[in-house]
Design a protein around this motif. Structure first.
Motif, PDB file in Angstrom:
ATOM      1  N   ASP A   1      -8.871 -38.609  50.812  1.00  0.00           N
ATOM      2  CA  ASP A   1      -7.482 -39.049  50.955  1.00  0.00           C
ATOM      3  C   ASP A   1      -7.333 -40.023  52.117  1.00  0.00           C
ATOM      4  OD1 ASP A   1      -6.665 -37.543  48.801  1.00  0.00           O
ATOM      5  OD2 ASP A   1      -5.813 -35.916  49.983  1.00  0.00           O
ATOM      6  N   ARG A   2      -8.033 -39.777  53.212  1.00  0.00           N
ATOM      7  CA  ARG A   2      -7.994 -40.693  54.356  1.00  0.00           C
ATOM      8  C   ARG A   2      -8.548 -42.064  53.975  1.00  0.00           C
ATOM      9  NH1 ARG A   2      -5.917 -39.711  59.754  1.00  0.00           N
ATOM     10  NH2 ARG A   2      -5.268 -37.534  59.687  1.00  0.00           N
ATOM     11  N   PHE A   3      -9.678 -42.056  53.299  1.00  0.00           N
ATOM     12  CA  PHE A   3     -10.295 -43.324  52.917  1.00  0.00           C
ATOM     13  C   PHE A   3      -9.457 -44.077  51.879  1.00  0.00           C
ATOM     14  CE2 PHE A   3     -14.661 -41.495  54.157  1.00  0.00           C
ATOM     15  CZ  PHE A   3     -14.600 -42.086  55.418  1.00  0.00           C
ATOM     16  N   VAL A   4      -8.865 -43.348  50.971  1.00  0.00           N
ATOM     17  CA  VAL A   4      -7.989 -43.984  49.977  1.00  0.00           C
ATOM     18  C   VAL A   4      -6.819 -44.669  50.676  1.00  0.00           C
ATOM     19  CG1 VAL A   4      -6.357 -43.535  48.103  1.00  0.00           C
ATOM     20  CG2 VAL A   4      -8.623 -42.478  48.060  1.00  0.00           C
ATOM     21  N   ALA A   5      -6.210 -43.972  51.632  1.00  0.00           N
ATOM     22  CA  ALA A   5      -5.048 -44.522  52.330  1.00  0.00           C
ATOM     23  C   ALA A   5      -5.390 -45.783  53.105  1.00  0.00           C
ATOM     24  CB  ALA A   5      -4.463 -43.471  53.262  1.00  0.00           C
ATOM     25  N   SER A   6      -6.625 -45.879  53.608  1.00  0.00           N
ATOM     26  CA  SER A   6      -7.011 -47.050  54.388  1.00  0.00           C
ATOM     27  C   SER A   6      -7.632 -48.158  53.548  1.00  0.00           C
ATOM     28  CB  SER A   6      -7.973 -46.646  55.515  1.00  0.00           C
ATOM     29  OG  SER A   6      -9.096 -45.967  55.001  1.00  0.00           O
ATOM     30  N   GLY A   7      -7.760 -47.936  52.247  1.00  0.00           N
ATOM     31  CA  GLY A   7      -8.166 -49.008  51.348  1.00  0.00           C
ATOM     32  C   GLY A   7      -9.628 -49.088  51.003  1.00  0.00           C
ATOM     33  N   HIS A   8     -10.438 -48.105  51.420  1.00  0.00           N
ATOM     34  CA  HIS A   8     -11.860 -48.136  51.108  1.00  0.00           C
ATOM     35  C   HIS A   8     -12.105 -48.028  49.606  1.00  0.00           C
ATOM     36  CE1 HIS A   8     -11.973 -47.063  55.357  1.00  0.00           C
ATOM     37  NE2 HIS A   8     -13.271 -47.239  55.383  1.00  0.00           N
TER      38      HIS A   8
END
Length: 239
Positions: A25-32
Motif C-alpha cells: 500500500d505504501r509503494f502503491v501510494a508513492s507510485g512504484h
C-alpha cells in the motif's frame, strides 16, 4: 542513476499477507511499479480486487520463495516488464515454537530454515544482479527480536532469524562501494489477523500495526536512508 518513486520498481515477496499488504500500500501510494508474490490464493484474490492495478504497474504471481529457480525467473520477468528492479523486500516468513533444541525434529528445523532464511537468501540473491544493473538499490529483509533475545522453546526459529540478520550484514559489506543498501527489521509480535487468531487473548494495545512497520520499511527503501547499511532496526514497540 537514481529515479523518482514513480520510476522505481519494487519487488515484495509475501506481499498479500498482513505486513506485506501494508508495505505494498505504501509503494502503491508513492507510485512504484510492483512485483508481488503470494502463496495463499484467497489473499491474492482480495489483493487484486482491492488494489485494482493494471498490468502496467503490477505483476502478481504465485511463487514459492524457497525455490531458487522460481525466484530467479520471477525477478527476471519483473525486470523485463518494467525495465529493471530497484527495491527488494523479502517478507516471506513463519513461526513455529513449542520445542527446545533437544526436542526439535528435522522437519520443524528445516521448515523454519526454509520459510525464514532460505526464502530471504534466494530473494536477495535473485534481486542483486538487477539492482546492480539499475545502479541504485534498497533491500529489506525481516529478522526478528528473537534473533537477539533467543527465547526458549523456539530455537529453530531463533536460529533462522539470526541467519537473516547475518545475511543482511554480509551483503551490506559486499556492496559497500555501491549505492545499494541492505538492512533488516526486527519485529516481535505484529497486530495482524493471523496473530490475533493464534493469540486471541493477548493484549494488543502495545503491538505495532503493520502500517507502522511498513512506514519504517518505506524509509529504509528511500533516498534519505542512504547512510543506513547493514543495520538491524528494532520495530517491536511495546510488544
Amino acid at each position: 542513476m537514481t529515479k523518482t518513486p514513480q520510476e522505481r520498481v519494487a519487488v515484495v515477496t509475501g506481499g498479500t499477507g498482513g505486513l506485506g499488504r501494508a508495505v505494498v500500500d505504501r509503494f502503491v501510494a508513492s507510485g512504484h511499479k510492483l512485483g508481488v508474490t503470494y502463496i495463499v490464493p484467497d489473499e491474492a484474490t482480495k489483493f487484486e480486487d482491492e488494489l485494482n492495478l493494471g498490468d502496467d504497474r503490477l505483476i502478481l504471481r504465485r511463487v514459492d520463495a524457497t525455490d531458487p529457480e522460481a525466484m530467479n525467473d520471477f525477478m527476471k520477468d519483473v525486470a523485463a516488464r518494467f525495465g529493471g528492479i530497484h527495491i527488494a523486500c523479502a517478507l516471506v516468513g513463519g513461526w513455529a515454537g513449542g520445542r527446545d533444541i533437544e526436542e526439535t525434529d528435522d522437519v520443524r528445523f528445516e521448515r523454519m530454515i526454509d520459510l525464514n532464511l532460505r526464502s530471504a537468501f534466494y530473494t536477495v540473491r535473485a534481486a542483486l544482479p538487477h539492482l546492480r544493473e539499475s545502479g541504485w538499490g534498497r533491500i529489506v529483509v525481516v529478522g526478528s527480536r528473537a534473533a537477539y533475545d533467543t527465547p526458549a522453546g523456539q530455537g529453530a526459529y531463533n536460529i533462522a532469524k539470526a541467519g537473516v540478520v547475518a545475511l543482511a550484514k554480509s551483503v551490506a559489506q559486499e556492496l559497500d562501494t555501491l549505492d545499494i543498501t541492505v538492512n533488516a527489521i526486527l519485529p516481535a509480535l505484529i497486530d495482524t489477523a493471523a496473530t490475533r487468531k493464534a493469540m486471541p487473548y493477548a493484549e494488543y494495545v502495545n503491538f505495532p500495526k503493520p502500517e507502522e512497520i511498513a512506514a519504517v520499511i518505506e524509509f529504509l527503501t528511500s533516498e534519505a536512508a542512504a547512510v543506513m547499511n547493514g543495520i538491524a532496526v528494532p520495530v517491536y514497540g511495546g510488544a
